[in-house]
Design an enzyme around this catalytic site. Structure first.
Site, mmCIF file in Angstrom:
data_model
loop_
_atom_site.group_PDB
_atom_site.id
_atom_site.type_symbol
_atom_site.label_atom_id
_atom_site.label_comp_id
_atom_site.label_asym_id
_atom_site.label_seq_id
_atom_site.Cartn_x
_atom_site.Cartn_y
_atom_site.Cartn_z
ATOM 1 C CB SER A 132 -58.143 69.086 -31.602
ATOM 2 O OG SER A 132 -57.447 68.402 -32.622
ATOM 3 C CE1 TYR A 157 -61.647 70.940 -35.292
ATOM 4 C CE2 TYR A 157 -59.502 69.875 -35.199
ATOM 5 C CZ TYR A 157 -60.827 69.948 -34.811
ATOM 6 O OH TYR A 157 -61.322 69.034 -33.922
#
Length: 340
Positions: A132, A157
């Site tokens: 990501s 995350y």
């Protein structure tokens, strides 16, 4: 050729599965169809994937299970012997990771470990996995480059995705597993996730409700259309990571390795102010949004931008769909799917 696609009922997994089936590649989907967002949307995606398989005469099989279920993952590798694996399954969302960190530990770390073990023991030719753009964390030097350090995440995350890169690199080094990590930049498009901005904006505006605009609108994002993500992913899947002969261990480059492991940014390389993005939604809908301006949320960053020179050099492809065109495609899908 058989490809195991985890997260096959998800946004990117759905589009990838259909693309692979269209080109005659058998797909084994793995997804727990969890209720993080509306499972009926996930089921509708799966129905479309199955219809594509039937139309093309290509095999699609779904395994409905959790990545953290070690026996289920082992059985998927044992029973289907995939040639390649694309790991897209993960607990998604930066903000949710602040409220429910345990979900990220289980899915993104324990689950990914099971995928790595399957790839190791069953001779997988190439593992492609979702990282990501959030791994860039506190970095402020734009555009973000794979050559930069990513040691300062600002959400769990992001930390879990950075951990995936470290785990995959170690397996590449120890077991010779070719592995490629993909740092996605704000993916949007038809069949997208209901927790993401474009979906939330469109839903609220059609209902005559105000939209929430964080950091008082002072945000910039490298919005990347899903078709560009899929084109990049398919090209990368067909070109496994390889050791970099120029890697210098005395001055290590975070972008490459002596092991068969690489990471790539996948973004549009054209960062757009959030207010311009909202304007594109307004134009596509023919509605002027009522805006509620709010402060920055914890774990968020004010700006992202992707340097995709490495992706272009490796694949010969540069994402290029404009926000105007991409948003219009999403709005057209949303109106049809929800009869809005």
């Amino acid at each position: 050729m058989t490809v195991l696609v985890t997260g096959a009922a998800g946004f990117i997994g759905y589009h990838l599965s259909r693309r692979l089936l269209e080109q005659g590649t058998a797909v084994v989907g793995f997804d727990n169809v969890n209720p993080y967002y509306d499972p009926s949307l996930k089921r509708a995606r799966l129905a479309q994937v199955q219809a594509t398989a039937e139309r093309t005469g290509t095999s699609f099989q779904l395994i409905e299970a959790d990545l953290e279920d070690r026996q289920a993952v082992e059985a998927a590798f044992e029973n289907h012997k995939p040639n390649k694996v694309v790991n897209l399954a993960a607990q998604a969302g930066v903000r949710y990771s602040i409220e429910n960190p345990a979900a990220y530990i289980q899915s993104n770390l324990v689950g990914f470990g099971h995928i790595l073990e399957g790839c190791r023991h069953y001779g997988v030719e190439h593992l492609v996995y979702a990282s990501s753009s959030s791994v860039y964390g506190g970095n402020t030097q734009l555009p973000f480059s794979e050559h930069q350090s990513v040691d300062h995440p600002v959400s769990l995350y992001a930390a879990s995705k950075k951990a995936n890169e470290l785990l995959a690199h170690t397996y590449s080094h120890l077991y010779g597993l070719p592995a490629t990590g993909l740092r996605f930049f704000t993916v949007y498009g038809p069949w997208g996730r209901p927790d993401m901005a474009l979906f939330l904006f469109t839903k609220a505006m059609l209902a005559g409700e105000p939209i929430q605009v964080f950091n008082n609108g002072q945000m910039v994002r490298d919005f990347t259309y899903v078709d560009d993500i899929i084109e990049s992913l398919v090209r990368l899947l067909d070109r496994p990571a390889a050791p970099d002969p120029a890697f210098d261990s005395a001055s290590p480059d975070p972008a490459t390795s002596w092991a068969p492991h690489r990471v790539f940014n996948i973004g549009n390389s054209n960062p757009i102010p959030l207010m311009t993005y909202i304007e594109a939604v307004e134009n596509a809908l023919g509605i002027t949004a009522t805006k509620t301006f709010l402060p920055m949320q914890p774990g968020d960053v004010p700006a992202t931008a992707a340097d995709t020179a490495a992706l272009e050099a490796w694949t010969g492809f540069k994402p290029n769909t404009s926000v105007k065109d991409g948003v219009a495609q999403f709005v057209g899908w949303y109106r049809e799917f929800y009869a809005a």
